[in-house]
Design an enzyme around this catalytic site. Sequence first.
Site, PDB file in Angstrom:
ATOM      1  CG  LEU A   1      -1.915   1.173   1.213  1.00 36.55           C
ATOM      2  CD1 LEU A   1      -2.912   1.035   0.073  1.00 36.55           C
ATOM      3  CD2 LEU A   1      -2.647   1.291   2.540  1.00 36.55           C
ATOM      4  CE  LYS A   2       7.698   3.220   1.950  1.00 38.19           C
ATOM      5  NZ  LYS A   2       7.630   4.508   2.642  1.00 38.19           N
TER       6      LYS A   2
ATOM      7  CG  ASP B   1      20.321  13.827  19.702  1.00 36.78           C
ATOM      8  OD1 ASP B   1      20.440  14.983  20.147  1.00 36.78           O
ATOM      9  OD2 ASP B   1      20.774  13.455  18.612  1.00 36.78           O
TER      10      ASP B   1
ATOM     11  CG  HIS C   1       9.706  19.523  10.865  1.00 37.82           C
ATOM     12  ND1 HIS C   1       9.944  20.324  11.950  1.00 37.82           N
ATOM     13  CD2 HIS C   1      10.051  18.276  11.238  1.00 37.82           C
ATOM     14  CE1 HIS C   1      10.391  19.581  12.944  1.00 37.82           C
ATOM     15  NE2 HIS C   1      10.469  18.334  12.535  1.00 37.82           N
TER      16      HIS C   1
ATOM     17  NE  ARG D   1       9.130   8.161   9.150  1.00 41.45           N
ATOM     18  CZ  ARG D   1      10.385   7.849   8.853  1.00 41.45           C
ATOM     19  NH1 ARG D   1      10.803   7.891   7.621  1.00 41.45           N
ATOM     20  NH2 ARG D   1      11.218   7.484   9.810  1.00 41.45           N
TER      21      ARG D   1
HETATM   22  N1  GLN Z   1      21.051  14.638  16.295  1.00 37.95           N
HETATM   23  C1  GLN Z   1      19.965  14.187  15.518  1.00 37.95           C
HETATM   24  C2  GLN Z   1      19.917  14.894  14.184  1.00 37.95           C
HETATM   25  O1  GLN Z   1      20.281  16.017  14.097  1.00 37.95           O
HETATM   26  C3  GLN Z   1      18.671  14.395  16.225  1.00 37.95           C
HETATM   27  C4  GLN Z   1      17.542  13.830  15.435  1.00 37.95           C
HETATM   28  C5  GLN Z   1      16.219  14.000  16.118  1.00 37.95           C
HETATM   29  O2  GLN Z   1      16.077  14.788  17.001  1.00 37.95           O
HETATM   30  N2  GLN Z   1      15.251  13.236  15.709  1.00 37.95           N
HETATM   31  O3  GLN Z   1      19.488  14.355  13.196  1.00 37.95           O
END
Ligand code: GLN
Length: 770
Positions: A17-18, A599, A695, A515
């Site tokens: 489907l993707k 992170d 984004h 996704r």
């Molecule tokens: N250090 C990662 C990046 O810059 C952090 C990614 C994230 O926060 N999802 O891609």
Amino acid sequence: MKTSVIAFPRVGAERELKFAAEKYFNAELSEEALRESAAGIRARQWRKMKREGIDFIPSNDFSFYDRVLDTALLFNLIPSRYRELNLSPLDCSFAMARGRGGAAGNVKPLAMKKWFNTNYHYIVPELEDDAEIRLAGEKPFLEFSEALSLGIETKPVLIGAFSFLKLLRFTGKKGIAEIRGSLVKAYRDYIRRFRELGAKWLQFDEPCLVRDLTEEDIALFFSVYEELLSEKGGPRILLQTYFGDLRDIYERLPELPFDGIGLDFVEGERTEALVFEHAFPGDRLLFAGLINGKNIWRNQYEKSLSLLLRLRERGIETVLSGSCSFLHLPYTLRGEERLSEDYKKHFAFAEEKLSELRELSQLAEGEEGSQEALRQNRALFSGGEGKADREIRRRCAGIRPEDYVRKPDFSERERLQKAEFGLPLFPTTTIGSFPQTEELREMRRRRRSGELSPEEYESFLRQRIAEWIQIQEELGLDVLVHGEFERNDMVEYFAERLRGFLFTEKAWVQSYGTRCVKPPIIWGDVSRVSPLSVKWSVYAQSLSRKPVKGMLTGPVTILNWSFPREDISLAESAKQIALAIRDEVLELEKNGIRVIQVDEAALREKLPLRKSDWYSAYLDWAIPAFRLVHSGVRAETQIHTHMCYSEFGDIIPAIDSMDADVISFEASRSDLQILDSLRENHFRTEVGPGVYDIHSPRIPESAEIRAALEKMLSRLDAEKLWVNPDCGLKTRRAEEAIPSLRNMVKAARELREERGTAVPVPDFSASQST
Ligand code: GLN
Ligand code: ZN
């Protein structure tokens, strides 16, 4: 004993489907062909469930994009900006889900939000004041008939009216009270249509019931269903809940004439106690969610059987069910050719869970021949399968309370670090990754196929690092990064280099729309056998006088984006991963890396749905795991962390107690409310609220960034403020990233000139080894 599936995954075992949908988006496939592909997936799954003898087979669990969005469409909730595009119903739904550009006008998509405590994301429907709520769609009826024509009787499923009301976003003056009546009427029409079609059962999903409910919520739930269930003689109604227990309303449930009640015995911590301590209404069916819909380990039959037996002793008529939709599982183990049978026998993906439902129900009935399945299952749970690593267990057991505490305390470190780094006011940095180009992906492919030698690939990566160090120098950023070119994914990269993880070939799970993600499996005790990232960071640092951040993924994020073990606790797993990352942190430090970012992009992801469980069930081990990672470094080593969201207004004290020196997070799209909360809570960690949205391909003007910074400065101390984008730049093109960063640095410099003086940058390169 009958069996029920709440919902099945829908992208297809091969992600058909993707691929079909993406082709359709690119105008490479007709709507008809897309629909055909979808019908094929549905037919295969229905037949599969039928063959496995599932009694309650779901329909309308299919979706081209998202089921909450489908529910909005079913009830005619299409905001005018999409309606005005005059698109076909299918294209209109995709416009709502994905936005739409081009000559016909630009529309942004509806918001997307995490689906409860899963990694699935749903589309947030909007209700405008002039919305005309009515039963407008045909999808559930068509799919029911489609299955019937294959000779398969299904149980149509739909998000229930209470949860739907709670998930709606009201954009005008109206609220729940104003639209409740018309929505309930539309749901009644839905039930009526199914009465005409001869459906025997309807399932209403009400996951919102497992959250903390207010008196108002409870009143709403009861009033909605009193009305919905008042008609007699239609299909029988199943109230399906999952992701938790019904502690706030359980005792009052018998007041409503549901024919079946679906409870989650896996995640519902109190479900068992509720059922056994209070009566279960005798004339109802209990749909007992025993087969875990979120994790891939085999069910322990003996345990499940003992529960089923106790339910029988109570005289409760039981249907065996998944604990939640199987959407959160990969399709099938059949496609896993590289994984050895020794591992595979411990797993059950969605299709294998169907067999578990069948086997368990046969066992519960004491059917002839079923004992063999029990014997085999028992063998899986005897002995630890050599998973425990004595050295790791010993190390975990030896952790002392002081190992969770970094010394000296925050303010002393802040003072020392200001002197050590001599950074200007409003230091500029980025979150870690730089554009992952087609060229890079191509090189990765060639490396995997063996076309490129490790040396050739590595030298290519070094060139990229050098190029981007140069770019960052030219841009005038203050704290640099190496760019993460060696990583495909922030969790997979580390999991592949740690001991204890397993990987699959096709175990895809839908994350949103088209996704999918392929989470690693934590199989055994986790440890670090060799450095994970040191050479890249050291190389990058050798090229610059400015500090280059080491870049790691934190233990909570690694855990939350993997399939966790069920034989040890999440807390224990987190501890093991934390020790592994801690070793890497210390090795980076030893090699001259003075700023290290760990992170925790997914820290909030598994926050329990009920506030009362936040600390005791989660934060009380998650935050210490993070602290364990960095408590061993020198006072002058600066620890950063990053989170991909800003909705932590309610856990600010917990975030602060991670005791990082600097945190960056998403803020550009939020209304900066978070800054007020930081202020109110006397947040002491230095902060880099993202100054622009990575984004979007848009390049922000420096004036815009400045305005954002000024807003931030009205709430935060100047000495605490960092300047950075809101996330990594891997999804952007260089042509977008570079000018955006240039504007960002310009904004920071202007502000600096106004508010303070720049300090010269000390030279770190001399101490680096290459
Ligand atoms: N250090 C990662 C990046 O810059 C952090 C990614 C994230 O926060 N999802 O891609
Ligand atoms: Zn992020």
